[in-house]
Design a protein around this motif. Structure first.
Motif, short mmCIF file in Angstrom:
data_model
loop_
_atom_site.label_atom_id
_atom_site.label_comp_id
_atom_site.label_asym_id
_atom_site.label_seq_id
_atom_site.Cartn_x
_atom_site.Cartn_y
_atom_site.Cartn_z
N LEU A 34 -6.86 3.04 -5.66
CA LEU A 34 -6.31 1.87 -4.82
C LEU A 34 -6.94 0.54 -5.13
O LEU A 34 -6.26 -0.70 -4.80
N GLU B 158 -4.63 -8.08 -2.35
CA GLU B 158 -5.00 -7.74 -1.70
C GLU B 158 -4.83 -8.45 -0.36
O GLU B 158 -4.52 -7.61 0.44
N TYR C 217 1.46 4.15 -2.63
CA TYR C 217 1.13 5.60 -2.93
C TYR C 217 2.64 6.67 -3.60
O TYR C 217 2.07 7.47 -4.03
N THR D 179 -6.25 7.00 -3.82
CA THR D 179 -6.62 6.15 -3.62
C THR D 179 -8.07 6.19 -4.72
O THR D 179 -8.49 5.35 -3.69
N ARG E 212 1.23 -1.12 -0.25
CA ARG E 212 0.44 -0.10 -0.21
C ARG E 212 0.83 0.96 -0.17
O ARG E 212 0.59 2.04 -0.83
N ILE F 289 -1.09 -6.83 0.46
CA ILE F 289 -1.07 -5.35 0.80
C ILE F 289 -0.38 -4.34 1.80
O ILE F 289 0.24 -3.97 1.43
N ASP F 290 -0.55 -5.15 2.92
CA ASP F 290 0.17 -4.44 4.11
C ASP F 290 0.76 -4.87 4.82
O ASP F 290 1.44 -4.57 5.93
N VAL G 150 -4.89 -2.46 -6.59
CA VAL G 150 -5.46 -4.44 -5.66
C VAL G 150 -5.78 -5.40 -5.96
O VAL G 150 -5.55 -6.76 -6.55
#
Length: 425
Positions: free
Chosen positions: A149, A159, A132, A146, A128, A162-163, A153
């Motif tokens: 986004l 997904e 950005y 955003t 993520r 993603i973090d 993903v």
């Protein structure tokens, strides 16, 4: 520039061989002094043409030399050539990863590049955060990123991760996310190198479809480098062929591909040895026709092989794959011990295969030999590949007609012994 999105104006790129800079402090000072006086680099004249097959005679080489062409807005341009021809260097200059030694590039609009796996990604940032960061580098606002986004993903299929920091992604996940970012953040110019080969088949189909949408539906400009001639033909209307750092041919993509194939497909007889002399080895291979070495649509095309079997192998495979000049697999034929009760004893064997008249349409083809231990090792390499071109028209001698394209049964009869003869112990 009018409707021109990119213009390459006498672009050249020189590299020093074996060292950074010119190699000596005095030469570096001479180069610096010439630059501040607005003079030409005194060492530009000593560079060699970038022919990687030849031994270097000097200290400098031209990776690119006098590149001149234009790309219209909304055009998908394919760039092809052998390894080392200068394709990636050209895209790196366009993407401002490196600068040209001489000349300049004029480009209208934001450029998004996908040159290598993980280009522009920070390994310690999450997927993520990298989205950005890349969007900000391309001049996108946080609101614009955003808004895109979820679409990015979903397209990348990451997904669940993603973090998670990107350093924990596989190479395939990284390239999928990189392509999704480059394609969805609405750059005016999209630059894509051969990295799509890293993705799986499903993602490659999605990526090709997205590039078609980007160019045709959204009117953006795409520069695409690939060794997959099928994808190039499908995506690109025009193309450029690079050879030794220079433009050898430009025009309609099909004509560019044909020019590329004419430059590399010259081997119709292989007389060296390919493989392991202690296990399996291809000793000889050739392609012949029934009309003065020319191949026509009604020609009977004969493929000859001589194979050395050094030891008895229960999982022996002897055969070849037939491909179009653009890399599409067309047919395969082989002798396979798993399908026969007989296992070949050690010795040297001659084989002959026949491609019946009217089986192949006009165009270029190549044969990749497969001499192998099944599921263990393939012993033949690309050096024994053979190439031929089928011409439209008549060879006069053709008198049979194959009504359907069943090349496997046409090439290899049920009794493989008709094609295989032991000539030596």
């Amino acid at each position: 520039m009018g409707n021109i999105a990119i213009e390459f104006d006498n672009v050249s790129k020189q590299y020093a061989l074996g060292s950074i800079g010119t190699g000596t402090l005095s030469r570096d000072l001479n180069r610096w002094w010439a630059r501040i006086r607005g003079k030409e680099d005194p060492y530009l004249r000593i560079g060699e043409v970038n022919d990687r097959s030849q031994k270097a005679m000097g200290n400098f080489v031209w990776a690119l030399k006098d590149i001149n062409f234009k790309v219209e807005r909304g055009e998908v341009l394919g760039i092809i050539g052998k390894n080392g021809a200068g394709k990636s260097t050209l895209l790196k200059i366009l993407s401002r990863v490196t600068s040209p030694t001489t000349g300049c590039i004029r480009a209208k609009g934001r450029i998004a590049s996908l040159l290598e796996v993980g280009t522009g990604f920070h390994p310690d940032l999450t997927g993520r955060e990298n989205i950005y960061m890349n969007g900000a580098i391309m001049g996108m606002t946080k609101h614009e990123i955003t808004r895109k986004l979820d679409e990015i993903v979903d397209f990348a299929g990451v997904e669940k991760y993603i973090d998670t920091p990107v350093k924990r992604y596989s190479s395939g996940m990284t390239v999928r996310l990189g392509f999704a970012v480059a394609a969805h953040l609405e750059p005016e110019i999209l630059v894509v190198d051969e990295v799509l080969a890293v993705g799986d088949a499903e993602f490659q189909r999605k990526a090709v479809g997205k590039m078609q949408d980007v160019a045709k539906g959204e009117g953006r400009t795409v520069l695409f480098v690939s060794h997959n001639m099928g994808s190039m033909q499908q995506l690109c209307r025009k193309g450029v062929l690079l050879e030794n750092g220079s433009v050898a041919f430009s025009g309609i993509m099909g004509e560019v591909i044909n020019a590329y194939q004419r430059g590399i497909v010259t081997q119709r007889e292989f007389t060296s040895m390919d493989g392991d002399p202690n296990v399996l080895q291809l000793l000889y291979a050739s392609i012949d026709s029934n009309h003065d070495g020319m191949f026509y649509t009604d020609s009977e095309i004969r493929v000859y092989m001589k194979v050395k079997v050094a030891k008895q192998i229960s999982s022996l495979v002897i055969g070849f794959n037939l491909y179009s000049s653009w890399g599409y697999p067309l047919a395969r034929t082989d002798y396979n011990d798993s399908q026969n009760l007989t296992t070949l004893s050690p010795g040297i064997y001659e084989l002959k295969f026949v491609i019946l008249p009217y089986t192949l349409s006009d165009g270029g083809y190549h044969i990749v030999f497969d001499i192998a231990e099944r599921n263990v090792k393939r012993y033949t390499t690309e050096k024994s590949n053979l190439y031929f071109t089928v011409l439209p028209g008549s060879s006069f001698f053709g008198n049979r007609f194959c009504e359907h394209l069943n090349i496997k049964s046409s090439l290899f009869r049920e009794d493989w012994l008709d094609f295989l003869r032991k000539v030596e112990e």
